[in-house]
Design an enzyme around this catalytic site. Structure first.
Site, PDB file in Angstrom:
ATOM      1  N   SER A  12     -18.496 -71.926 114.968  1.00 51.56           N
ATOM      2  CA  SER A  12     -17.927 -72.430 116.229  1.00 51.56           C
ATOM      3  C   SER A  12     -17.248 -71.313 117.024  1.00 51.56           C
ATOM      4  CB  SER A  12     -16.970 -73.597 115.976  1.00 51.56           C
ATOM      5  OG  SER A  12     -15.788 -73.161 115.346  1.00 51.56           O
ATOM      6  N   ASN A  13     -16.667 -70.334 116.339  1.00 51.39           N
ATOM      7  CA  ASN A  13     -16.074 -69.202 117.071  1.00 51.39           C
ATOM      8  C   ASN A  13     -17.154 -68.332 117.718  1.00 51.39           C
ATOM      9  OD1 ASN A  13     -13.011 -68.857 116.923  1.00 51.39           O
ATOM     10  ND2 ASN A  13     -13.525 -69.546 114.856  1.00 51.39           N
ATOM     11  N   LYS A  88     -17.805 -62.832 103.003  1.00 50.20           N
ATOM     12  CA  LYS A  88     -18.028 -61.790 101.981  1.00 50.20           C
ATOM     13  C   LYS A  88     -17.167 -60.576 102.268  1.00 50.20           C
ATOM     14  CE  LYS A  88     -21.468 -60.422  99.619  1.00 50.20           C
ATOM     15  NZ  LYS A  88     -22.254 -60.475  98.478  1.00 50.20           N
ATOM     16  N   ASN A 104     -10.865 -59.486 113.189  1.00 43.95           N
ATOM     17  CA  ASN A 104     -11.018 -60.741 112.452  1.00 43.95           C
ATOM     18  C   ASN A 104     -10.092 -61.781 113.078  1.00 43.95           C
ATOM     19  OD1 ASN A 104     -11.837 -62.499 110.308  1.00 43.95           O
ATOM     20  ND2 ASN A 104      -9.886 -62.098 109.294  1.00 43.95           N
ATOM     21  N   HIS A 106      -7.849 -65.171 111.977  1.00 43.17           N
ATOM     22  CA  HIS A 106      -7.329 -65.885 110.810  1.00 43.17           C
ATOM     23  C   HIS A 106      -6.623 -67.153 111.297  1.00 43.17           C
ATOM     24  CE1 HIS A 106      -6.017 -66.315 106.681  1.00 43.17           C
ATOM     25  NE2 HIS A 106      -4.840 -66.678 107.153  1.00 43.17           N
ATOM     26  N   ASP A 147      -6.406 -59.339 105.499  1.00 40.71           N
ATOM     27  CA  ASP A 147      -5.428 -59.969 106.401  1.00 40.71           C
ATOM     28  C   ASP A 147      -4.163 -59.144 106.647  1.00 40.71           C
ATOM     29  OD1 ASP A 147      -7.139 -62.149 106.602  1.00 40.71           O
ATOM     30  OD2 ASP A 147      -6.152 -63.256 104.998  1.00 40.71           O
ATOM     31  N   GLU A 176      -8.285 -70.924 118.489  1.00 40.36           N
ATOM     32  CA  GLU A 176      -9.210 -69.828 118.182  1.00 40.36           C
ATOM     33  C   GLU A 176     -10.278 -69.722 119.279  1.00 40.36           C
ATOM     34  OE1 GLU A 176     -10.750 -69.695 114.184  1.00 40.36           O
ATOM     35  OE2 GLU A 176      -9.047 -70.815 113.416  1.00 40.36           O
TER      36      GLU A 176
HETATM   37  C1  GRF Z   1     -12.117 -70.027 111.394  1.00 40.83           C
HETATM   38  O1  GRF Z   1     -11.128 -70.945 111.071  1.00 40.83           O
HETATM   39  C2  GRF Z   1     -11.567 -68.632 111.346  1.00 40.83           C
HETATM   40  O2  GRF Z   1     -10.206 -68.573 111.609  1.00 40.83           O
HETATM   41  C3  GRF Z   1     -11.823 -68.220 109.920  1.00 40.83           C
HETATM   42  O3  GRF Z   1     -13.039 -68.818 109.583  1.00 40.83           O
HETATM   43  C4  GRF Z   1     -13.229 -69.994 110.358  1.00 40.83           C
HETATM   44  C5  GRF Z   1     -14.603 -69.916 110.971  1.00 40.83           C
HETATM   45  O4  GRF Z   1     -14.954 -71.106 111.595  1.00 40.83           O
HETATM   46  N1  GRF Z   1     -11.829 -66.786 109.785  1.00 40.83           N
HETATM   47  P1  GRF Z   1     -16.276 -71.194 112.465  1.00 40.83           P
HETATM   48  O5  GRF Z   1     -17.437 -70.875 111.541  1.00 40.83           O
HETATM   49  O6  GRF Z   1     -16.163 -70.190 113.568  1.00 40.83           O
HETATM   50  O7  GRF Z   1     -16.328 -72.592 112.964  1.00 40.83           O
END
Ligand code: GRF
Length: 207
Positions: A12-13, A88, A104, A106, A147, A176
């Site tokens: 989704s991101n 990974k 990244n 988080h 992190d 996000e």
């Molecule tokens: C997100 O919650 C991000 O913060 C974490 O992994 C998740 C990925 O979600 N690193 P998506 O696959 O982008 O929906």
């Protein structure tokens, strides 16, 4: 600017970032989507949108050395690596070769609820158990320790007593999607400054 996106899950991101490119709000090129799971939502999305999918996993590359080399090789041409739910561990050499060029996201306010074992719903469960009144998301550079890289940007959301871990997850994911593409945009426009000790000053305003 050319970016390589790494994802293992729903994507989704990745989708949110790519949508902004399609809308003309983000002027970067996605060179590839790299995944260790060729059937994940992110890979499906990439296929549908004509984005090259690079599948590198312990099945395609059982030896860790060839795995690492394949990941490095894939990234030779990109300016920025965007991790979007990549499950990974990154090759050490990739991290060494891309200082301040891997970011990244988080789903918590680092340095809380981060590090080994804090991923997916575990992060929101831990925030819930602690009774946090605010949670949020952190976008940070990647170094060799999970992190702990320099924080670029954070956004918060209030958490009510009634919010369940899933509700926290929904609120944070919304943040996000709202902010990750804007950080990518800011990096592409050189809107970050670094102090001598490496702290990041972020000079962009989010819409
Ligand atoms: C997100 O919650 C991000 O913060 C974490 O992994 C998740 C990925 O979600 N690193 P998506 O696959 O982008 O929906």
């Amino acid at each position: 600017m050319k970016i390589g996106v790494f994802a293992s899950g729903g994507g989704s991101n990745f989708t949110a970032i790519h949508s902004k490119i399609l809308e003309g709000l983000l002027n970067v090129e996605v060179s590839f989507l790299l995944t260790n799971n060729s059937k994940c939502g992110a890979a499906e999305y990439a296929h549908h949108h004509g984005i090259p999918v690079v599948h590198i996993s312990s099945k395609t590359h059982p030896e860790s050395e060839t795995y690492d080399q394949a990941v490095l090789q894939a990234c030779l041409e990109v300016d920025l690596i965007v991790l979007a739910g990549f499950m990974k561990k990154l090759p050490d050499q990739l991290i060494a070769n891309f200082p301040n060029k891997i970011i990244n996201i988080h789903p918590a306010l680092l340095p809380s609820f981060g590090g080994h074992g804090f991923y997916g719903s575990r992060v929101h469960q831990a925030a819930y158990d602690a009774g946090v009144k605010f949670s949020g998301m952190t976008i940070h550079f990647v170094n060799e320790v999970y992190d702990t890289g320099q924080i670029i940007y954070q956004a918060t959301t209030p958490i009510t007593f009634e919010d369940q871990p899933e509700d926290i997850g929904t609120k944070v994911l919304r943040l996000e999607h709202q902010h990750y593409w804007q950080v990518v945009k800011s990096i592409s426009e050189s809107k970050l400054q670094f102090s001598e000790s490496g702290r990041v000053q972020y000079l962009a305003e989010h819409i």
